[in-house]
Scaffold this motif. Structure first.
Motif, PDB file in Angstrom:
ATOM      1  N   HIS A 108       0.777  -1.278   0.010  1.00  0.00           N
ATOM      2  CA  HIS A 108       0.143   0.145  -0.084  1.00  0.00           C
ATOM      3  C   HIS A 108       0.935   1.190  -0.133  1.00  0.00           C
ATOM      4  CE1 HIS A 108      -3.173   2.794   1.301  1.00  0.00           C
ATOM      5  NE2 HIS A 108      -3.989   2.021   0.574  1.00  0.00           N
ATOM      6  N   PHE A 109       0.246   2.181  -0.712  1.00  0.00           N
ATOM      7  CA  PHE A 109       1.316   3.408  -0.760  1.00  0.00           C
ATOM      8  C   PHE A 109       1.373   4.300   0.344  1.00  0.00           C
ATOM      9  CE2 PHE A 109      -2.904   5.406  -1.161  1.00  0.00           C
ATOM     10  CZ  PHE A 109      -2.527   6.934  -0.941  1.00  0.00           C
ATOM     11  N   SER A 110       0.578   3.992   1.388  1.00  0.00           N
ATOM     12  CA  SER A 110       0.917   4.530   2.850  1.00  0.00           C
ATOM     13  C   SER A 110       2.032   4.159   3.495  1.00  0.00           C
ATOM     14  CB  SER A 110      -0.372   4.249   3.748  1.00  0.00           C
ATOM     15  OG  SER A 110      -0.291   2.630   3.907  1.00  0.00           O
ATOM     16  N   THR A 111       2.796   3.299   2.723  1.00  0.00           N
ATOM     17  CA  THR A 111       4.135   2.967   3.061  1.00  0.00           C
ATOM     18  C   THR A 111       5.261   4.252   3.123  1.00  0.00           C
ATOM     19  OG1 THR A 111       4.116   0.542   2.248  1.00  0.00           O
ATOM     20  CG2 THR A 111       6.244   1.602   2.564  1.00  0.00           C
ATOM     21  N   PHE A 112       4.850   5.121   2.382  1.00  0.00           N
ATOM     22  CA  PHE A 112       5.679   6.318   2.412  1.00  0.00           C
ATOM     23  C   PHE A 112       5.182   7.648   3.181  1.00  0.00           C
ATOM     24  CE2 PHE A 112       5.203   4.488  -2.297  1.00  0.00           C
ATOM     25  CZ  PHE A 112       6.090   3.752  -2.092  1.00  0.00           C
ATOM     26  N   TYR A 113       4.359   7.276   4.000  1.00  0.00           N
ATOM     27  CA  TYR A 113       3.725   8.260   4.835  1.00  0.00           C
ATOM     28  C   TYR A 113       4.224   8.313   6.294  1.00  0.00           C
ATOM     29  CZ  TYR A 113       0.615   9.634   1.112  1.00  0.00           C
ATOM     30  OH  TYR A 113       0.287  10.255  -0.280  1.00  0.00           O
ATOM     31  N   THR A 114       4.348   9.437   6.934  1.00  0.00           N
ATOM     32  CA  THR A 114       4.871   9.470   8.505  1.00  0.00           C
ATOM     33  C   THR A 114       3.782   8.786   9.335  1.00  0.00           C
ATOM     34  OG1 THR A 114       4.229  11.770   8.451  1.00  0.00           O
ATOM     35  CG2 THR A 114       6.102  11.436   7.879  1.00  0.00           C
ATOM     36  N   GLU A 115       4.064   8.694  10.363  1.00  0.00           N
ATOM     37  CA  GLU A 115       3.096   8.098  11.265  1.00  0.00           C
ATOM     38  C   GLU A 115       1.827   9.062  11.863  1.00  0.00           C
ATOM     39  OE1 GLU A 115       3.116   5.808  15.914  1.00  0.00           O
ATOM     40  OE2 GLU A 115       4.966   6.384  15.106  1.00  0.00           O
ATOM     41  N   PRO A 116       2.389  10.287  11.940  1.00  0.00           N
ATOM     42  CA  PRO A 116       1.172  11.348  12.137  1.00  0.00           C
ATOM     43  C   PRO A 116       0.208  11.512  11.069  1.00  0.00           C
ATOM     44  CG  PRO A 116       3.402  12.193  12.811  1.00  0.00           C
ATOM     45  CD  PRO A 116       3.642  11.090  12.054  1.00  0.00           C
ATOM     46  N   ASP A 117       0.429  10.977   9.808  1.00  0.00           N
ATOM     47  CA  ASP A 117      -0.095  11.420   8.639  1.00  0.00           C
ATOM     48  C   ASP A 117      -1.049  10.106   8.515  1.00  0.00           C
ATOM     49  OD1 ASP A 117       0.791  13.836   8.013  1.00  0.00           O
ATOM     50  OD2 ASP A 117       1.919  13.165   6.251  1.00  0.00           O
ATOM     51  N   ILE A 118      -0.478   8.912   8.836  1.00  0.00           N
ATOM     52  CA  ILE A 118      -1.082   7.593   8.819  1.00  0.00           C
ATOM     53  C   ILE A 118      -2.152   7.591   9.917  1.00  0.00           C
ATOM     54  CG2 ILE A 118      -0.865   5.162   9.254  1.00  0.00           C
ATOM     55  CD1 ILE A 118       1.656   5.078   8.092  1.00  0.00           C
ATOM     56  N   ILE A 119      -1.965   8.245  11.276  1.00  0.00           N
ATOM     57  CA  ILE A 119      -2.998   8.462  12.175  1.00  0.00           C
ATOM     58  C   ILE A 119      -4.185   9.299  11.542  1.00  0.00           C
ATOM     59  CG2 ILE A 119      -3.306   9.321  14.540  1.00  0.00           C
ATOM     60  CD1 ILE A 119      -0.609   8.350  15.178  1.00  0.00           C
ATOM     61  N   ALA A 120      -3.736  10.241  11.107  1.00  0.00           N
ATOM     62  CA  ALA A 120      -4.669  11.201  10.547  1.00  0.00           C
ATOM     63  C   ALA A 120      -5.593  10.663   9.242  1.00  0.00           C
ATOM     64  CB  ALA A 120      -4.107  12.734  10.164  1.00  0.00           C
ATOM     65  N   ASP A 121      -4.928   9.520   8.740  1.00  0.00           N
ATOM     66  CA  ASP A 121      -5.473   8.889   7.464  1.00  0.00           C
ATOM     67  C   ASP A 121      -5.182   9.922   6.168  1.00  0.00           C
ATOM     68  OD1 ASP A 121      -6.444   6.913   5.947  1.00  0.00           O
ATOM     69  OD2 ASP A 121      -8.670   7.600   5.993  1.00  0.00           O
ATOM     70  N   ILE A 122      -4.225  10.556   6.219  1.00  0.00           N
ATOM     71  CA  ILE A 122      -3.983  11.396   4.930  1.00  0.00           C
ATOM     72  C   ILE A 122      -3.888  10.527   3.778  1.00  0.00           C
ATOM     73  CG2 ILE A 122      -2.370  12.717   3.799  1.00  0.00           C
ATOM     74  CD1 ILE A 122      -3.668  14.059   6.056  1.00  0.00           C
ATOM     75  N   PRO A 123      -3.343   9.220   3.569  1.00  0.00           N
ATOM     76  CA  PRO A 123      -3.568   8.232   2.414  1.00  0.00           C
ATOM     77  C   PRO A 123      -5.000   8.336   1.813  1.00  0.00           C
ATOM     78  CG  PRO A 123      -1.864   7.580   3.931  1.00  0.00           C
ATOM     79  CD  PRO A 123      -2.847   8.466   4.675  1.00  0.00           C
ATOM     80  N   GLY A 124      -5.749   7.997   2.937  1.00  0.00           N
ATOM     81  CA  GLY A 124      -7.147   7.610   2.572  1.00  0.00           C
ATOM     82  C   GLY A 124      -7.716   8.870   2.084  1.00  0.00           C
ATOM     83  N   TYR A 125      -7.582   9.918   2.635  1.00  0.00           N
ATOM     84  CA  TYR A 125      -8.274  11.328   2.103  1.00  0.00           C
ATOM     85  C   TYR A 125      -7.737  11.417   0.819  1.00  0.00           C
ATOM     86  CZ  TYR A 125      -8.328  16.106   1.729  1.00  0.00           C
ATOM     87  OH  TYR A 125      -8.591  17.547   1.404  1.00  0.00           O
ATOM     88  N   GLU A 126      -6.439  11.620   0.389  1.00  0.00           N
ATOM     89  CA  GLU A 126      -6.178  11.536  -0.864  1.00  0.00           C
ATOM     90  C   GLU A 126      -6.799  10.713  -1.924  1.00  0.00           C
ATOM     91  OE1 GLU A 126      -1.603  13.159   0.194  1.00  0.00           O
ATOM     92  OE2 GLU A 126      -1.880  11.344  -0.596  1.00  0.00           O
ATOM     93  N   LEU A 127      -6.908   9.595  -1.494  1.00  0.00           N
ATOM     94  CA  LEU A 127      -7.764   8.758  -2.652  1.00  0.00           C
ATOM     95  C   LEU A 127      -9.283   9.164  -2.845  1.00  0.00           C
ATOM     96  CD1 LEU A 127      -6.357   5.117  -1.903  1.00  0.00           C
ATOM     97  CD2 LEU A 127      -5.413   6.852  -3.617  1.00  0.00           C
ATOM     98  N   ILE A 128      -9.683   9.312  -1.491  1.00  0.00           N
ATOM     99  CA  ILE A 128     -11.032   9.945  -1.784  1.00  0.00           C
ATOM    100  C   ILE A 128     -11.371  11.095  -2.581  1.00  0.00           C
ATOM    101  CG2 ILE A 128     -12.880  10.992  -0.201  1.00  0.00           C
ATOM    102  CD1 ILE A 128     -12.268   9.000   1.915  1.00  0.00           C
ATOM    103  N   GLU A 129     -10.413  12.202  -2.342  1.00  0.00           N
ATOM    104  CA  GLU A 129     -10.518  13.352  -3.076  1.00  0.00           C
ATOM    105  C   GLU A 129     -10.005  13.254  -4.595  1.00  0.00           C
ATOM    106  OE1 GLU A 129     -11.045  16.830  -2.105  1.00  0.00           O
ATOM    107  OE2 GLU A 129     -11.989  15.674  -0.633  1.00  0.00           O
ATOM    108  N   ALA A 130      -9.234  12.497  -4.935  1.00  0.00           N
ATOM    109  CA  ALA A 130      -8.799  12.076  -6.131  1.00  0.00           C
ATOM    110  C   ALA A 130     -10.068  11.293  -6.929  1.00  0.00           C
ATOM    111  CB  ALA A 130      -7.424  11.385  -6.143  1.00  0.00           C
ATOM    112  N   THR A 131     -10.571  10.550  -6.240  1.00  0.00           N
ATOM    113  CA  THR A 131     -11.851   9.811  -6.666  1.00  0.00           C
ATOM    114  C   THR A 131     -12.894  10.873  -7.220  1.00  0.00           C
ATOM    115  OG1 THR A 131     -11.420   7.810  -5.799  1.00  0.00           O
ATOM    116  CG2 THR A 131     -13.482   7.884  -6.384  1.00  0.00           C
ATOM    117  N   ALA A 132     -13.204  11.646  -6.183  1.00  0.00           N
ATOM    118  CA  ALA A 132     -14.277  12.615  -6.058  1.00  0.00           C
ATOM    119  C   ALA A 132     -13.978  13.845  -7.272  1.00  0.00           C
ATOM    120  CB  ALA A 132     -14.548  13.231  -4.722  1.00  0.00           C
ATOM    121  N   ASN A 133     -12.753  14.222  -7.231  1.00  0.00           N
ATOM    122  CA  ASN A 133     -12.602  15.415  -8.051  1.00  0.00           C
ATOM    123  C   ASN A 133     -11.611  15.144  -9.202  1.00  0.00           C
ATOM    124  OD1 ASN A 133     -13.775  17.211  -6.017  1.00  0.00           O
ATOM    125  ND2 ASN A 133     -12.069  17.099  -4.771  1.00  0.00           N
TER     126      ASN A 133
END
Length: 553
Positions: A203-228
């Motif tokens: 999963h591409f979240s491998t590249f994200y820092t722990e605070p970003d993973i806790i905040a689910d930044i990877p998931g947010y990015e996919l949701i935004e890319a899907t919607a917009n």
């Protein structure tokens, strides 16, 4: 292709019905024959059970190039390249059609003129009502244009793939709809540190820092890319070795031909150097802003100092004028009295006793003027950093004793008694004249502010320092006054008007500093004051005295 297959299937069904019905359906057979022969975009013909051509339609003539009388009776392998015939491919196709009822493939075929074309071929086994094989129908479609388009698309995709894989300054890779990595280019390998086999499938979240993973930044990015359709962000990302880099990330939605989501492209740039440069620029800007604030504060402080200096100057002029006028007025008065008596012819004032008294008064006033002028000169020297000192071997005990002896008249006039406790061997390398100024100032102040009281002077040596103290039992100095009396033009507040410019302690402090020393005061209101001077026995001779304050007037 689905509609083509349906047409072929319909034609084959009609052919089978014709075989089953025999000559009883001649009119229907004629109609079917006319239908097949009128088709121009397909080569539709019959083969006997051995693969020899039995019929030939207009479509076959158009794109294979043979007339019916040229080709009927020949084996259909005539359309195959030599390598296919050598491999017995035509025979194999018939075997498969006989066994499975049908054979379909795409491959190269030959025209009469020897040119080749890319063909879609369907061979169907034809059986009678008893299931006996009667031959084969063969439908051939020229799909050269489609093949060329597919080849071009494939070549384009391959070039694109090679180009993406060759890019070294960008990490470009694909994600599936859930965010798992499906491709990996050289740029990604270079600055993320993973080989393709290590990272594809993760999963591409491998590249994200722990605070970003806790905040689910990877998931947010996919949701935004899907919607917009896309999302662009910047932030810290991780390499394989755990180090961080500042990344610009663009995630773009990828759809299939019907608009359904099939994944995402992810392009990442390493902007660490730009980030560091921006932070340094920000630091410089903040430093400049702070410098501006400091400069404004310094200007404000300097303005306040200048205003204070102006006030000090005005006060100095006022005090100096008063102090200078006092002895001058006394001298002028004595001169006027003397001149008036001479004019009247009265010389009775010139008795020995009166002349001696007059001379003493003149000496006192002149001495007072001399001290005032010398103090002002010292202030000027201090302000320009040129208070000169000349060190020589000096016995401080003898120096203090000498000052007290010379000051006996003033001590007696103030009705004071001086008690001394002087250690006899206090010697050092000092400026004798300047230290006399210090002792004289402290003794003078003691007689002014402690008139009628006892004055005690102590001198001793402690390690490599000489310690001198002058104590009186007078009015004392308040805590507020103790902090300012060592400044220029400052004097302790007293109920009795005490003459002076308020320069003595300031000059004394500067002299003590030039001797690597300190001067302090201890005092209680109504109990008196004690000034303590500490100087080094062998201070370094300063090439130029540095003043303790930094403003002029």
């Amino acid at each position: 292709m689905t509609s083509d297959k349906s047409a072929i299937s319909s034609a084959n069904q009609d052919t089978n019905r014709h075989n089953a019905m025999g000559t009883s359906a001649v009119s229907e057979n004629d109609r079917f024959k006319l239908l097949v022969e009128s088709i121009l975009d397909y080569a539709i013909f019959m083969l006997d059970i051995h693969g020899k051509i039995a019929t030939w339609n207009e479509g076959a003539r158009r794109f294979k190039g043979y007339e019916a009388n040229e080709i009927i009776g020949k084996h259909f392998s005539v359309f195959y390249p030599e390598e296919d015939k050598a491999a017995k491919k035509p025979e194999m196709e018939l075997e498969i059609a006989q066994r499975d009822g049908r054979f379909e493939e795409e491959g190269l075929r030959l025209r009469k003129d020897g040119t080749n074309f890319w063909a879609n071929v369907v061979i169907t086994a034809i059986r009678d009502s008893k299931g006996e094989l009667k031959g084969y129908s063969k439908v051939t479609r020229d799909i050269s244009d489609k093949k060329q388009a597919e080849d071009k698309l494939r070549q384009s995709e391959e070039r694109y793939r090679l180009m993406i894989e060759a890019v070294k300054d960008y990490a470009i890779f694909m994600l599936d709809p859930k965010g798992y990595i499906t491709t990996w280019n050289e740029g990604a390998r270079r600055f993320k540190g993973y080989e393709a086999k290590e990272i594809i499938g993760k999963h591409f979240s491998t590249f994200y820092t722990e605070p970003d993973i806790i905040a689910d930044i990877p998931g947010y990015e996919l949701i935004e890319a899907t919607a917009n359709g896309r999302i662009e962000m910047e932030g810290w990302r991780l390499r394989k070795d755990g180090t961080q880099f500042w990344a610009n990330v663009v995630i773009t939605r990828v759809n299939d031909g019907t608009g359904n989501l099939i994944g995402f492209t992810k392009v990442t740039r390493d902007l660490t150097e730009r980030k560091i440069a921006q932070e340094k620029l920000q630091e410089v800007n903040e430093a400049l802003e702070q410098s501006k604030v400091n400069l404004e504060k310094r200007v404000e402080e300097r303005t306040e100092e200048l205003q204070k200096a102006v006030r000090a100057r005005d006060e100095f002029v006022s005090v100096a004028s008063h102090e200078l006028k006092t002895p001058l007025t006394a001298l002028r008065l004595q001169a006027q009295i003397t001149q008036r008596n001479i004019n009247r012819g009265d010389f009775s004032i010139f008795t020995k006793e009166r002349v001696t008294q007059f001379a003493n008064q003149l000496d006192t006033q002149v001495d007072r003027l001399s001290h005032l002028v010398e103090d002002m000169l010292d202030i000027s020297r201090i302000q320009v950093g040129k208070l000169t000192t000349s060190f020589e071997k000096t016995n401080l005990s003898n120096l203090v004793q000498g000052v007290v002896d010379r000051f006996q008249v003033q001590v007696a006039a103030a009705n004071c008694e001086v008690e001394m406790d002087l250690q006899p061997d206090v010697e050092g390398n000092w400026d004798q004249f300047r230290l006399e100024q210090v002792v004289l100032n402290l003794l003078s102040n003691a007689t002014k502010y402690g008139a009628g009281k006892k004055i005690k002077i102590e001198l001793l040596k402690e390690n490599d320092r000489a310690v001198l103290s002058v104590a009186d039992h007078g009015m004392g100095i308040s805590k507020e006054d103790q902090e300012r009396i060592f400044e220029r033009f400052e004097r302790a507040i007293s109920p009795n008007e005490v003459s002076g410019l308020g320069l003595g302690l300031y000059i004394a402090k500067e002299i003590v500093i030039a001797h690597e020393g300190t001067i302090e005061v201890e005092s209680d209101i109504g109990k008196g004051s004690k000034f303590t001077v500490e100087i080094a026995l062998n201070p370094k001779q300063p090439t130029q005295h540095k003043r303790s304050q930094d403003y002029e007037f």
